[in-house]
Design a protein around this motif. Structure first.
Motif, PDB file in Angstrom:
ATOM      1  N   HIS A 257      -4.238   8.146  -1.059  1.00 33.89           N
ATOM      2  CA  HIS A 257      -5.484   8.892  -1.246  1.00 33.89           C
ATOM      3  C   HIS A 257      -6.671   7.976  -1.549  1.00 33.89           C
ATOM      4  N   THR A 258      -6.434   6.682  -1.601  1.00 35.47           N
ATOM      5  CA  THR A 258      -7.486   5.728  -1.954  1.00 35.47           C
ATOM      6  C   THR A 258      -8.128   5.158  -0.690  1.00 35.47           C
ATOM      7  N   THR A 259      -9.457   5.213  -0.614  1.00 34.09           N
ATOM      8  CA  THR A 259     -10.168   4.679   0.539  1.00 34.09           C
ATOM      9  C   THR A 259     -11.052   3.512   0.100  1.00 34.09           C
ATOM     10  N   VAL A 260     -11.469   2.718   1.074  1.00 37.17           N
ATOM     11  CA  VAL A 260     -12.175   1.464   0.766  1.00 37.17           C
ATOM     12  C   VAL A 260     -13.515   1.700   0.075  1.00 37.17           C
ATOM     13  N   ASP A 261     -14.172   2.852   0.357  1.00 38.93           N
ATOM     14  CA  ASP A 261     -15.476   3.089  -0.258  1.00 38.93           C
ATOM     15  C   ASP A 261     -15.374   3.308  -1.760  1.00 38.93           C
ATOM     16  N   MET A 262     -14.162   3.550  -2.276  1.00 40.02           N
ATOM     17  CA  MET A 262     -13.976   3.710  -3.716  1.00 40.02           C
ATOM     18  C   MET A 262     -13.940   2.370  -4.448  1.00 40.02           C
ATOM     19  N   ILE A 263     -13.593   1.313  -3.746  1.00 40.70           N
ATOM     20  CA  ILE A 263     -13.375   0.027  -4.430  1.00 40.70           C
ATOM     21  C   ILE A 263     -14.207  -1.126  -3.880  1.00 40.70           C
ATOM     22  N   GLY A 344     -14.022   5.271   4.710  1.00 37.16           N
ATOM     23  CA  GLY A 344     -12.930   6.234   4.817  1.00 37.16           C
ATOM     24  C   GLY A 344     -11.600   5.609   5.172  1.00 37.16           C
ATOM     25  N   THR A 345     -11.616   4.299   5.515  1.00 36.46           N
ATOM     26  CA  THR A 345     -10.355   3.616   5.820  1.00 36.46           C
ATOM     27  C   THR A 345      -9.465   3.598   4.588  1.00 36.46           C
ATOM     28  N   ASP A 366     -20.617   2.006   8.171  1.00 39.70           N
ATOM     29  CA  ASP A 366     -20.682   3.459   8.023  1.00 39.70           C
ATOM     30  C   ASP A 366     -19.859   4.184   9.084  1.00 39.70           C
ATOM     31  N   VAL A 367     -19.917   3.691  10.328  1.00 42.14           N
ATOM     32  CA  VAL A 367     -19.091   4.212  11.421  1.00 42.14           C
ATOM     33  C   VAL A 367     -18.621   3.012  12.235  1.00 42.14           C
ATOM     34  N   VAL A 373     -22.262  -1.366   5.070  1.00 38.52           N
ATOM     35  CA  VAL A 373     -22.572  -0.685   3.812  1.00 38.52           C
ATOM     36  C   VAL A 373     -21.903  -1.348   2.616  1.00 38.52           C
ATOM     37  N   GLY A 374     -20.989  -2.285   2.859  1.00 39.83           N
ATOM     38  CA  GLY A 374     -20.314  -2.933   1.738  1.00 39.83           C
ATOM     39  C   GLY A 374     -19.359  -4.013   2.200  1.00 39.83           C
ATOM     40  N   VAL A 375     -18.786  -4.703   1.238  1.00 42.79           N
ATOM     41  CA  VAL A 375     -17.798  -5.754   1.504  1.00 42.79           C
ATOM     42  C   VAL A 375     -16.569  -5.485   0.654  1.00 42.79           C
ATOM     43  N   LEU A 376     -15.404  -5.605   1.270  1.00 37.23           N
ATOM     44  CA  LEU A 376     -14.135  -5.424   0.571  1.00 37.23           C
ATOM     45  C   LEU A 376     -13.412  -6.762   0.531  1.00 37.23           C
TER      46      LEU A 376
END
Length: 438
Positions: A257-263, A344-345, A366-367, A373-376
């Motif tokens: 349930h965890t997506t990249v935009d959370m972290i 959403g990944t 974003d798409v 929009v960010g870096v993981l």
């Protein structure tokens, strides 16, 4: 109605900007970013929406106002959100506690993680080895000093490139000469092979300090005191997630349930450089900001991602420091690699991409093919793994989009009131670490 809102962070920013203490507060507030409108939230808003606004605007406080009115009724802080979330912890502990494989089991999967290089190992040999095998560090035997071994990381190789060290110089010479900048792995970050994955990830995060993050743990022999047997990195956590062999194991992690935009780290927290900047300027910005990744962009948009790994490759290739970073990235065909992932990944999918291609950083867009929009980073993956197993994850406010979404601000007892206990409580701020991670 509300004319403005000032926090201690704004005062620090004013001091940094050299703002004249005699300037009128109304004039100063008019130029303040974010604006007062961005700092306001209606009392009938959902808690998750307020949390999302804090996350997107980088705010620790919001002014709570009446619906369709600028009349203030209270102040909501990130601490208020966290305390309220903890009070409803029974909703947060739905997921089973997963410990993962041991550090020793992860190291056993890749023999190079336990390699120790002989005395006299050169910088050229180290850079080639790290670049070829996708490693961020190597263990080297030392001929003198109190420590039998030392750890050479990408950050030291970055400084070696910036300072024109010869590829024939030894690792020991570099670490001895730059001892003031060399960050030793402290004793408390030495672990036994029996330590589980989630505990190792938690230990990495607990080591975070301003301008410094911990991406490596030294693995020591339980039988022979002082002997190093390998090094465990943040990318190994991604590899462990990628190595889960069944749906049951995946379910146990709670990560589905965890997506990249959370972290991830929002793009505005990541250093930016221009394609026309020199290799020296771009890589030096990583050293200055204590980060391991920077976005390369101009008016035409995103051009690439420069990381500590680029310094390794530049050292091996003997790239002139005055070469333009944009031209070099084009020659490397960096954009051909699967470095971009959309919002959403799933965390597990991102970890698999990192593991398959030895990538320590991914660009979040974003798409597919869209705007960054960010870096993981691999350290963000470690943060995600640790957060899943706690009552109140609160690694970023984005986690609240999963929990307590039906709660409205009016239901939080602390909004609109100030008690003696609250006034005496210092605000807790977390460090947006990676830094960009490794």
């Amino acid at each position: 109605g509300v004319r403005g809102f000032i926090t201690t962070r704004d005062a620090v920013q004013a001091f940094f900007d050299g703002t004249d203490s005699g300037v009128k507060i109304s004039e100063w507030l008019a130029e303040l970013v974010p604006t007062v409108e961005a700092r306001m939230v209606s009392i009938d808003s959902l808690l998750c929406d307020a949390a999302a606004k804090m996350t997107n605007e980088g705010l620790d406080h919001l002014v709570v106002v009446r619906p369709d009115s600028p009349e203030a009724v209270g102040v909501l802080s990130s601490m208020d959100v966290m305390v309220h979330t903890k009070r409803n912890a029974q909703h947060l502990r739905r997921l089973p506690y997963w410990k993962g494989p041991t550090v020793g089991e992860v190291l056993a999967r890749e023999s190079y993680l336990t390699e120790i290089q002989e005395k006299g190992f050169t910088l050229g040999q180290a850079a080639s080895l790290m670049a070829r095998k996708g490693r961020t560090s190597v263990i080297v035997q030392m001929s003198s000093g109190a420590c039998k071994h030392e750890l050479l990381t990408e950050n030291e190789m970055l400084r070696a490139y910036l300072e024109d060290w010869s590829e024939g110089a030894t690792v020991e010479e570099l670490l001895t000469t730059t001892e003031a900048e060399h960050v030793r792995i402290l004793q408390q970050y030495h672990v036994l092979p029996s330590v589980c994955l989630t505990d190792a990830a938690s230990l990495m995060l607990s080591a975070a300090e301003p301008s410094h993050t911990c991406h490596h743990l030294v693995v020591r022999d339980a039988a022979v005191a002082g002997d190093w047997i390998g090094v465990f990195s943040a990318l190994d956590i991604a590899r462990a997630l990628h190595g889960l062999s069944s749906e049951l194991e995946v379910a146990k992690t709670g990560a589905e349930h965890t997506t990249v935009d959370m972290i991830m780290k929002p793009l505005k927290t990541v250093p930016v450089c221009s394609p026309t900047d020199t290799m020296y300027s771009a890589l030096n910005s990583l050293d200055i900001y204590g980060q391991n990744a920077a976005v390369v962009e101009d008016d035409g948009g995103f051009k690439g991602l420069v990381t500590s790994r680029c310094a390794l490759q530049a050292f091996v290739q003997k790239v002139p420091k005055d070469e333009k970073i944009g031209a070099w990235l084009e020659r490397q065909h960096v954009r051909d690699s699967p470095r971009q992932i959309p919002l959403g990944t799933k965390l597990l999918e991102a970890a698999s991409t990192m593991a398959d291609h030895c990538l320590h950083h991914l660009l979040v867009v974003d798409v597919p093919g869209g705007k960054p929009v960010g870096v993981l980073s691999a350290l963000d993956v470690a943060r995600g793994v640790v957060s899943i197993n706690y009552h109140c994850p609160f690694v970023t406010l984005g986690w609240l989009r999963l929990f307590g979404g039906a709660t409205r601000l009016a239901e939080i007892g602390g909004v609109g009131r100030s008690s003696p206990q609250k006034r005496g409580h210092q605000e807790i701020r977390g460090k947006e670490a990676d830094d960009c991670g490794s």
